[in-house]
Design a protein around this motif. Structure first.
Motif, PDB file in Angstrom:
ATOM      1  N   MET A  82       1.543 -41.376  26.192  1.00 35.82           N
ATOM      2  CA  MET A  82       0.413 -40.754  26.299  1.00 35.82           C
ATOM      3  C   MET A  82       0.768 -39.368  26.748  1.00 35.82           C
ATOM      4  N   SER A  83       0.012 -38.387  26.694  1.00 33.43           N
ATOM      5  CA  SER A  83       0.422 -36.916  27.090  1.00 33.43           C
ATOM      6  C   SER A  83      -0.653 -36.336  28.003  1.00 33.43           C
ATOM      7  N   PRO A  84      -0.109 -35.827  28.946  1.00 28.84           N
ATOM      8  CA  PRO A  84       1.337 -35.966  29.391  1.00 28.84           C
ATOM      9  C   PRO A  84       1.804 -37.292  30.030  1.00 28.84           C
ATOM     10  N   PRO A  85       3.307 -37.148  29.527  1.00 30.92           N
ATOM     11  CA  PRO A  85       3.923 -38.473  29.786  1.00 30.92           C
ATOM     12  C   PRO A  85       3.914 -38.831  31.287  1.00 30.92           C
ATOM     13  N   PHE A  86       4.332 -40.118  31.431  1.00 29.91           N
ATOM     14  CA  PHE A  86       4.630 -40.471  32.911  1.00 29.91           C
ATOM     15  C   PHE A  86       5.883 -39.550  33.485  1.00 29.91           C
ATOM     16  N   ARG A  87       6.158 -39.359  34.653  1.00 32.58           N
ATOM     17  CA  ARG A  87       6.903 -38.679  35.237  1.00 32.58           C
ATOM     18  C   ARG A  87       7.868 -39.285  36.141  1.00 32.58           C
ATOM     19  N   SER A  88       8.858 -38.487  36.627  1.00 36.24           N
ATOM     20  CA  SER A  88       9.787 -39.329  37.630  1.00 36.24           C
ATOM     21  C   SER A  88       9.148 -39.174  38.932  1.00 36.24           C
TER      22      SER A  88
END
Ligand SMILES: [Zn+2]
Ligand SMILES: [Zn+2]
Ligand SMILES: [Zn+2]
Ligand SMILES: [Zn+2]
Ligand SMILES: [Zn+2]
Ligand SMILES: [Zn+2]
Ligand SMILES: [Zn+2]
Ligand SMILES: [Zn+2]
Lengths: 461, 461, 461, 461
Positions: C288-294
Motif C-alpha cells: 500500500m502507499s505509503p508503505p509500512f516503515r521501519s
C-alpha cells in the motif's frame, strides 16, 4: 636528526595533494615534490599511503586517582600506546580535589607527566569556588599555558560543580580568554536514580546506564550551553554520547552560538547491549560515564560529525583493570568509571568513518587532529602538515589491517572495548617531534621525550 | 435562586450552539431551546451575545506577603474585580517560607481566603525539602484537595528550589498523582546578572529585564521539563513569556511528553519598551518576573496558543501600588515584583485573540477557562456550560467596548498595565454559582460568597 | 425503537463519567444516572464496560476501481465489517478520472454507496483542473454536503495533481470554506525510483518501499502544507506514515498553522520487514502507499498522537485479494495498492494505545472518533455521547479479547495485516443510528440502513 | 613581473600570521618573514593591513539577456568593478533558452567573457530536459571544466525547471560528479500570487515582495534538498534570503546531508521597507528575486553564517538602469529583476560582519573566498594565500573608509543599493594573477586579462 617522507599523499583538513615532507629538528621544514634533502636524512617511503597530521586526543586521564584507585596507564605507557596508534598529542586533565589549590594540583600533574613519550597539555578542572580559585585561573592562563577549564556537572558529593560555580567560572573564563568545558550530566538526577535502583535491588552493571539515561546528559548540556550564552563565552562539551546533548549543541549553533562538541570513538561504535552481558567482568569493563547508548544515538553522532555540530573525537582514556572494576561487584555505582582507547581511536575512526563513506579523508583529519588544535589554540603548531609546524606526523596505510585485542595492544590494561574488531587502515609510521617512534609495528619510544604544550589564551591578533 | 439566560449563543470549548441556560441552586440544570422555567426565575436576555463558561485564572497572588510588603488586592477585592471581568474562579498560591510547615501555611492562606467573593483553590509551593515536606504533600493531596505543587527556580536566597528539591518533589508528585508546576528562571544567573548590573551602576528599572533575559527562562523551563520526564510526571510551566521556554515546551510535547504551558495576558500584548520609559513610576509598575519581552516573543506566544503548545492564560495578578514599588527606587532588584490584571484578562484575550482572527471563540473558551479546569482536574464542574456544572457563566457582548483604566477598574491598585486600551468584547453579566454578580456595569458581590474548590488527585477512573 | 444502555462508564473526548444512555429514533435523548425509560426499551447492560462514540474512519475506499481491478469490500460488506469493529461512520472518496466531471463521479459513488449498512460521507478528489472543476467544487459544497477535497501528489501519469492544480484548488477551497486534503508523496521521485529499480532487476515487492522512501513523503507533505499556508487555508494530511511528514506537520503547527494529520492503524503497528518476506503473496498483501516503515517511524507516530500533532486514525481500507495482487507478480509497481482494516482499527488502537499507557481513554475517543467529526464538521452529531447526537455508540469491554484473523473477520478479503494479533479490549455492542447491529459477536446489519452525512462548509456561526 | 607584499598580517580561512608574500608570474611563490626577493620586485607595504585571498563572487550575471533587456555591466566593466572592491574571481551563469543546446549557449557566454578583466568561470543552467541535455552535461564536465549546474525553480513560462527536470538533472549530476545548484522559489505560487495581486490592482513595486513571500522560497529550498537527498547528490542553494530556506538547509545539514548555502551581501543588510518607498525608481531599483526581507530574516542569515549553515556570500550582480526598470512601471512583474554589488560585497561583509564582532577575520575570508573555492573545487588555486596558489590577493586596510555611492562606484549602473553607507575596512590593493590592478583608489585593469577557470569534477583522489 632529519627525516624525509617520500611519495605519499598529504591529507590536511583542507586539501589533499602529493608531496614529500622534510623534517628537521622536530619541525616540518619543507613540503613539495621531489625534495632535495641531505643524504643523512632518514627516508620513509609512503608510496600508496597517506601522510597526515598526528592525532590529538583532547580528552585523556593518565594515572588518574579516581573512585578509590588509580588509572593504570600512566603518562608514559599511555602516551606510548597513543603513538602506536598514530596519536602524537594528548590533552589531559588536572583535577583538584574540592578545596585543593589549583596551582598545587597543576604542579602535581605536571610532575607526573614528565615521563610522557609524546607531547601533552592540560585542561584544569574547577571543582569548587572561592576567590583563590578565580585568582589561580588567571595565573594558569597567564603563566602556565592553560586556556581551558573543565567542569563536572555530575559526581555529586565529589567533584560536581553546581550552577553557582558554573556561572562564576564561565564568567571568569570569558574575562581570561579561556574556554570552559563541561562533562554534562545532571548529577542530582544521577544520584536520585542510583539510590532508587539500588533500593530496588538493581546492583549490577545493568544499573549503570539506567541511572544515567540520555535526558540526564541532554539537560546538562543544554544548561551549560545556555549559561555560556548568558555569560558570553564559547563552550566545549566533552564526550557527547547521545542525540539529546547533540541536539542541545545543534540548536545553539544554529543560533550562531560558539559551541563545540567532542565525541568518543567508543560512543560511535559500541552500544548499550554490553551492560546486559551476563559476565560482570565484561559489563563492568564498559562502565564509563556517560554510558554507551542504544544504536540510534550512534547514528545521530555520526550525523553530528558530518553536519559540523561535533568537532573533535577523543577517548576519555582512563584505564582500569578487572581487579579495580571488581570494587563495584555488589554496587554498580562503585565500579570505577573509565575505559581505554588512546591507541585505537584513529583506526576506528578511519575504518568506520572513511571506509564507509561517512567521512572524507579531510574530515577525518579535521576530527582527529586539526579541529582540536584550532579549538584549543595550538594550530598550526599541531594539527597541520605545513612548513613550520611540529613534525607530528602519521603515515597511514589504507590497505593495512589490524585486529584489535587486549592481548596485543600497548595500553597497560587487561581489556579492550574494541576487542576482536578488525580495522582496515592503520599507521605504518608515527613521527613525534621529528623522531620516528612507531614503524611497521615496532615502538621506539623514550620516557620524557614528550613536551608540555603551552596553549595561549584567546585574544585578538 | 434560579436564573434563565435566554436567546444567547452558547460557546463551549468544543462547540457553539443556540440554547437557553437554566440555573438553579448554583448549578446549571437545563440547556436547550426555549426552556420552560419557573416564572420566579431571573431572566437575562442574551440576544446577540455569547454565553460562555466563566473564566478561570489559574495564577493569582491575592494579599501575598512578598519582598517586604503585601499585595494590595486581597481575596475579596481581587476576586470581586475578577467577577467584573467575567472571571469566576482563581487558583492562588500557598507559599510557605523555607522551614515553615506546609500545612500551617496552607491553613493560613485558607483563612485569608474566606472572604473571597468568587470560588478559589490553591497550589502549594515547595520552597524547601525534608521528610516532613514529603509527608505534608500527601496530607494536602489526600485530605485537602490540593493536586498541584509549585516550584520557584528563581529568587535565590529566598524561596528558590534547587535541583535536589525539584528532583525529590517531582518524584513525590508522581507518587501522589499531583501536578508539579514551575516558575522557570535560572536563579543563579539572575542573581549573578543583578550583581553585575548593580555594580556597573545600572540601578533603575531598565536593569530588571537585563537581569532576566529570555535564555534564563528557557534554560530553567527545559531543565524542569527534563527532570519531569526522568521522574515520569507531567509538568505545567507557569507564565511562559518568551520563545525560548515555549520552544522547550514544544520540543517536549513533540516527543509526546505531557507538558502544559500557561501564558499571561500581559506577556501577550505588552513589550519591553515599558522598562525604558523615563518615568520610574511607570517602569517600576511593570516590574514583574519574568519581565515583558520584545515583540517577537509576543508573536511566538500567540503561535504557541494556536498550535496547542500553550494551554492556559492567566495574570499572575499580584498588585502593588506606587508607594510599594518605590522601595526599589535606587535598586531595581528591590522593586516588588508583580502586576495586576485579573479583571482584564478575558477582554484582552478576546480583543487581541478573537477579534484579530488569531483564535476561534471555542479556542478562547479553552484557553481562558476549560483547559485550566481540565489540567487541574475540576472539569466539567468548572470550565463547561453543561448540565450539572457549576453555574459560573459569563454573558459576552462582542460589540460592547470598554477603555481600560486604573481610574475605573475594580482592582485595588493605582496602576493598570493595559491603561488606555479600548477592548471590543466585554462581559455584560457574570454569574457566579448561579448568582448574577455583575450586570451591565454594576457589581453586586458579597464577602465570603466564594467557596474553596477541592481538586482531586489524578487517578485512573 | 428505543434502547437504554445501563451501568456503563461513558467516555467522551473530554471526560469520563458514569451514566445511563437512552436512545430513541436514532438519537441520544437522555444521559444520566438511573434513567427512567419506557419498558419497551431494549436494555443493554454495560456493567464493567465503557460506552463511547462509535468510531469514524475518515479514510476508506469501498469498491474502488483502481489499478485495473476493483476493491473487494463494497459499501455493504465494508461498512458491515466496520460495525463489527465498533466503527459507525466512514468517509470514503469520490475519485473522478482526469477530465471526468466531478458531479458525474460524485453521483456514481453516491449510487454505489446506497447499500451501506452504516453512515457514510465523501471526500471528492481533484485529479485535474479547469474552470468546470472550480464550478463543480462550488456545487458540491453548496448543494451536496461536501466540505473536503482530496489531492494525490503521487500516481504520475494517472491521478497525480501537479503544483498548479494544488495551488488553484487550495485557493478554491479557501473561497468555499472547504478543507483540502492530500496524499503526500512526490510522484516524480516515486516514478524515477520505480524506473531505476525495475531497470536494475528489482521487480519483487521489496522494491515497493525502496521506491517510496520516507523523504518522498516528507517532501510532499511539506510542500502541500506550505502551499496551504500561502493560500491561507487549513490542510489535512492523510495517512502520515513517517517522521519526515510528521515533522513537516509539527513544524507548521508550532508556527500556529492549522494543519491536521491522520495516521493509519497499520502504520502504527506494522513495520517494513513484511516486504522482505520470502512469500510474494504475503509481501504483496502488504503493498500500500505509503508503505509500512521501519520501527523508528512507528514510535514517532505514537509520539505524534500524544503530542497532538496527529489527530485522527484511519485505515485507508482498500481490500484486494491474492489473485488481484498477483497482477504485480513480475513488477511490484503493478501490485494493486491497498490493505484492509476497517474492522480492526478500534481494537488495535485500544490494545496498543490504551493498554500500553500511551493514550488515555479520552484520547482514544478523540483519535478514533471525535477529532474526525470536528475536523470534517459533523460534530457533535457524530463523535460525541451527548443529548441530541446520533445514536452511534460502541460498548467496549476492556477485558474482552479477540485474535484477529482473515478466517474470522467480516471483511470481504482473504488477508488480514493484523493476522494472529490478540487484542484485549473489544466491542460487545455497536449501535448505529439507535439500532443494535453488533452484539456479543453477532452481526445484525441491513443493506441500505446507512445514510449519507452532509458535511457543511466551514463558516463563522 | 614580480611583487612582494611586506609587513602585513596574512589572514587565511584557518589562521592568521605575520609574513611577507612574494608573487611571480601570477603565482604566490614564497611566504615568510623578511623574504629576500629580487630588487626588481614591485613592493607593496602592508603595514597595519591584512593580506587576504582575493574575493570570489560565485553568483554574477554580467551582460545577461533577461526580461527583454540586457544587464548593463558586461564582463569587462563588471569584473573591473569587482577588482576595485577586492574581488578577483567571479562565477557567472550560462543560461540556455529552453530547447537551446547547452554547448551552443556555453560557447556564446565564453565568447562574451573574453574581455573579462579578472578570472571567471561558469555554472550552466538546466532550463529544459531531453537526452541531448544529459549528453551535453557530460561534455561540459569532461571537456569544458564545468562542475555545477543551475536550476531555476521560479520564472514559470520561461526558464523554470519542473520536478521531473530536477529529478533527472540531479541524478545526472550525481553520475558526473557535478554539483546541482538551485534558485529556490516555488514558481507556481509566485505566478498565482502575481496574477492575484495584479487583478486586485496592486501593480507597483510593493507587489513584488508580496508575490514572493518567504514561504515560497522555503518550500522550494526544502524540495530541492529532499530531491538531492533521494538522488544522493550534494546541493548548493543560491541566494538564501530568509529563515524559511535557511531552516530547510539547517535541518538537512543537521541530518548529515551535504548541503551548502549562499547568501547575498544585499540580503544581509537591506530590508523590505525599500519596496514601500514612494519613488517608483527607488523601489524598482531594488526589485530582485528573492526580494529583500524584513529584519528578522537578516538576523537569521547572520546566525546562519556564524553557525556554519551558510557558506558563501555573493551578489547575484545583475545591473539594470532606471530606464530598463521602467519597463515595469505599470506592472511590477515586468520590472527586470536584478541589483548590482560585485564591487561592494567585501567591504559590506567586513563592515557589518567583522567590525560588529559577528565574524572573525578568518570567517570573513571563508565566506568571501575560501568556501566558494572549496565548494566549486578550485581550492587552493583560489581562496588561499599559500605557495603555489594564484596570486589573487587583497590588501585590506581595517581603518580605511569609503562612502558607497553610484556617483563614485565603478559599476556600470546608475544605482547602488548600498548608497550612502560608509564602510570601515577597504581594499588598498588588489592583485589579480600577480598584477596590481587596484592601488589606493586607482584602477589599472585590462580587457581580456582574466582567464577562464576550469573546475574539475568531484572525484576521489
Ligand atoms: Zn567525563
Ligand atoms: Zn573524562
Ligand atoms: Zn512566578
Ligand atoms: Zn506568580
Ligand atoms: Zn493515499
Ligand atoms: Zn486512500
Ligand atoms: Zn536567482
Ligand atoms: Zn542569479
Amino acid at each position: 636528526m632529519s627525516t624525509i617522507i617520500r611519495n605519499g599523499t598529504v591529507v590536511n583538513a583542507d586539501q589533499t595533494f602529493r608531496a614529500d615532507i622534510y623534517c628537521e629538528n622536530g619541525k616540518i621544514v619543507a613540503i613539495g615534490p621531489d625534495l632535495d634533502v641531505p643524504s643523512s636524512a632518514e627516508i620513509i617511503d609512503a608510496s600508496g599511503q597517506y601522510v597526515m597530521p598526528g592525532g590529538i586526543d583532547p580528552h585523556t586521564h593518565m594515572q588518574l586517582p579516581f573512585m578509590g584507585t588509580v588509572a593504570t596507564d600512566d603518562f608514559f605507557t599511555g602516551t606510548a600506546a597513543g603513538l602506536a596508534g598514530g596519536n602524537t598529542t594528548i590533552i589531559d586533565f588536572v583535577i583538584p580535589a574540592p578545596q585543593e589549590s589549583l596551582l598545587d594540583a597543576y604542579k602535581k600533574w605536571r610532575e607526573w607527566a614528565e615521563k610522557s613519550a609524546a607531547d601533552y597539555s592540560f585542561h584544569v578542572a574547577i571543582t569548587w569556588w572561592d576567590d583563590s580559585v578565580a585568582a589561580d585561573m588567571e595565573t594558569l592562563v597567564k603563566e602556565y599555558g592553560v586556556n581551558s577549564f573543565k567542569h563536572f556537572m555530575a559526581y555529586k558529593n565529589a567533584i560536581m560543580a553546581d550552577d553557582e560555580t558554573l556561572v562564576k567560572s564561565f564568567r571568569r573564563c570569558m574575562e581570561l580568554g579561556a574556554m570552559p568545558t563541561v562533562h554534562a550530566e545532571n548529577g542530582e538526577l544521577v544520584f536520585q536514580l542510583q539510590q532508587e535502583l539500588l533500593s530496588k535491588g538493581i546492583t549490577g552493571p545493568e544499573g549503570h546506564p539506567l541511572s544515567r539515561p540520555p535526558i540526564v546528559e541532554g539537560e546538562a548540556a543544554n544548561r551549560a550551553i545556555q549559561i555560556a550564552q548568558v555569560m558570553d563565552v564559547p563552550i566545549y562539551i566533552v564526550h557527547v554520547s547521545c542525540k539529546e546533548s547533540l541536539e542541545a549543541i545543534t540548536r545553539a549553533r544554529n543560533e550562531g552560538q560558539r559551541v563545540y562538541g567532542e565525541c568518543l570513538a567508543g560512543h560511535l561504535v559500541i552500544d548499550d547491549s554490553v551492560y546486559r552481558n551476563e559476565s560482570f567482568e565484561f559489563a563492568a569493563a564498559h562502565v564509563m560515564s556517560p554510558p554507551f547508548r542504544s544504536s540510534e544515538h550512534q547514528s545521530a553522532l555520526w550525523k553530528g560529525i558530518q553536519g559540523g555540530n561535533l568537532h573533535t573525537t577523543a577517548t576519555d582514556h582512563c584505564a582500569f583493570c578487572a581487579d579495580q572494576k571488581a570494587a563495584g561487584k555488589d554496587d554498580f555505582s562503585k565500579i570505577p568509571n573509565g575505559t581505554a582507547g588512546v591507541e585505537d581511536r584513529m583506526a576506528v575512526l578511519w575504518d568506520e568513518g572513511v571506509n564507509s563513506g561517512k567521512l572524507t579523508m579531510n574530515e577525518f583529519v579535521s576530527v582527529t587532529s586539526t579541529n582540536a588544535a584550532k579549538i584549543f589554540n595550538i594550530y598550526p603548531q599541531k594539527g597541520s602538515i605545513s612548513v613550520g609546524a611540529d613534525a607530528d606526523i602519521v603515515v597511514w596505510d589504507p590497505e593495512g589491517t589490524r585486529t584489535i585485542s587486549a592481548k596485543t595492544h600497548h595500553q597497560n590494561v587487561d581489556f579492550n572495548i574494541f576487542e576482536g574488531k578488525t580495522v582496515k587502515g592503520i599507521p605504518t609510521h608515527t613521527i613525534s617531534r621529528g623522531k620516528t617512534v612507531w614503524a611497521n609495528g615496532q615502538l621506539n619510544v623514550e620516557q620524557g621525550a614528550g613536551r608540555y604544550i603551552n596553549r595561549p589564551a584567546f585574544n585578538p591578533v
